[in-house]
Motif scaffolding. Structure first.
Motif, PDB file in Angstrom:
ATOM      1  N   PHE A  43       0.825  -1.204   0.000  1.00 18.02           N
ATOM      2  CA  PHE A  43       0.000   0.000   0.000  1.00 18.02           C
ATOM      3  C   PHE A  43       0.864   1.261   0.000  1.00 18.02           C
ATOM      4  CE2 PHE A  43      -2.449   3.274   2.283  1.00 18.02           C
ATOM      5  CZ  PHE A  43      -3.536   3.361   1.429  1.00 18.02           C
ATOM      6  N   LEU A  46       2.326   1.798  -3.392  1.00 15.75           N
ATOM      7  CA  LEU A  46       1.399   2.283  -4.413  1.00 15.75           C
ATOM      8  C   LEU A  46       0.890   3.708  -4.144  1.00 15.75           C
ATOM      9  CD1 LEU A  46      -0.703  -0.944  -5.030  1.00 15.75           C
ATOM     10  CD2 LEU A  46       1.080   0.020  -6.489  1.00 15.75           C
ATOM     11  N   MET A  47       0.425   3.947  -2.928  1.00 19.68           N
ATOM     12  CA  MET A  47      -0.235   5.228  -2.650  1.00 19.68           C
ATOM     13  C   MET A  47       0.739   6.296  -2.152  1.00 19.68           C
ATOM     14  SD  MET A  47      -3.167   4.468  -3.606  1.00 19.68           S
ATOM     15  CE  MET A  47      -4.321   5.669  -3.068  1.00 19.68           C
ATOM     16  N   GLY A  48       1.464   5.970  -1.106  1.00 17.96           N
ATOM     17  CA  GLY A  48       2.390   6.956  -0.547  1.00 17.96           C
ATOM     18  C   GLY A  48       3.511   7.295  -1.508  1.00 17.96           C
ATOM     19  N   ASN A  49       3.960   6.306  -2.233  1.00 17.07           N
ATOM     20  CA  ASN A  49       5.028   6.560  -3.184  1.00 17.07           C
ATOM     21  C   ASN A  49       4.591   7.525  -4.279  1.00 17.07           C
ATOM     22  OD1 ASN A  49       6.631   4.860  -1.783  1.00 17.07           O
ATOM     23  ND2 ASN A  49       6.432   3.146  -3.190  1.00 17.07           N
ATOM     24  N   LEU A  50       3.394   7.337  -4.695  1.00 14.43           N
ATOM     25  CA  LEU A  50       2.887   8.220  -5.751  1.00 14.43           C
ATOM     26  C   LEU A  50       2.802   9.666  -5.267  1.00 14.43           C
ATOM     27  CD1 LEU A  50       1.806   8.242  -8.648  1.00 14.43           C
ATOM     28  CD2 LEU A  50      -0.468   7.858  -7.694  1.00 14.43           C
ATOM     29  N   ALA A  51       2.277   9.842  -4.052  1.00 13.95           N
ATOM     30  CA  ALA A  51       2.167  11.200  -3.513  1.00 13.95           C
ATOM     31  C   ALA A  51       3.548  11.815  -3.262  1.00 13.95           C
ATOM     32  CB  ALA A  51       1.364  11.181  -2.219  1.00 13.95           C
ATOM     33  N   ASN A  73      10.312   2.914   2.045  1.00 15.12           N
ATOM     34  CA  ASN A  73       9.407   1.762   2.110  1.00 15.12           C
ATOM     35  C   ASN A  73      10.160   0.490   2.507  1.00 15.12           C
ATOM     36  OD1 ASN A  73       7.066   3.142   1.469  1.00 15.12           O
ATOM     37  ND2 ASN A  73       7.435   2.953  -0.725  1.00 15.12           N
TER      38      ASN A  73
END
Length: 163
Positions: A43, A46-51, A73
């Motif tokens: 998660f 996918l999510m934090g990395n994108l932001a 991560n």
């Protein structure tokens, strides 16, 4: 004797089932923490990395932003795996192992006592068998010493002349 043996077997069975239950719970806890670590890693990836990527891309560039996010991560996943591996069973496991060891010692003592009783019984049977075999082979040898003195007395009385 047999009551102690049965009681010790029951105690051993109970201790083994408690140990198995504790180990199962520990395995489930570790597996759950590993699963959570994997989900968090995915998660976060996918999510934090994108932001973070979008936030860091402007200041550090595309390559350095992606590298920093991946490293963060990875550190989080490693920390969770270390926590999962270091989880230990509590005092109850130590107590269950102690009860199991005591039951095993009692069973060993009971088994030795039963073995000694069987050995004693075997020796008694052997002695009776030897006595029976001796009597059957030489019945007069077994009976004669007990009858010899009265028989000799009767013969002597019969040989003497009455006066």
């Amino acid at each position: 004797m047999m009551d102690n043996l049965v009681r010790n077997l029951r105690v051993l069975w109970r201790a083994e089932s408690i140990i198995a239950d504790i180990r199962f719970r520990q395995m489930m806890t570790r597996s759950s923490l590993r699963g959570i670590a994997a989900l968090l890693g995915a998660f976060a990836f996918l999510m934090g990395n994108l932001a973070l990527f979008f936030a860091l891309e402007q200041a550090w560039g595309t390559i350095w932003a992606a590298a920093l996010i991946g490293l963060a991560n990875l550190l989080l996943a490693i920390i969770l795996l270390v926590v999962a591996e270091r989880s230990k069973p509590g005092r109850e496991m130590e107590l269950a192992l102690e009860v199991r060891n005591m039951a095993l010692q009692s069973l060993e003592t009971d088994a030795q006592a039963i073995q000694q009783q069987l050995s004693d019984f075997r020796n008694e049977v052997r002695g009776v068998r030897e006595a029976v075999v001796g009597f059957v082979r030489h019945p007069l040898d077994s009976v004669l010493p007990g009858m010899l003195v009265p028989l000799a007395g009767a013969v002597i009385k019969g040989l003497t002349k009455p006066e």
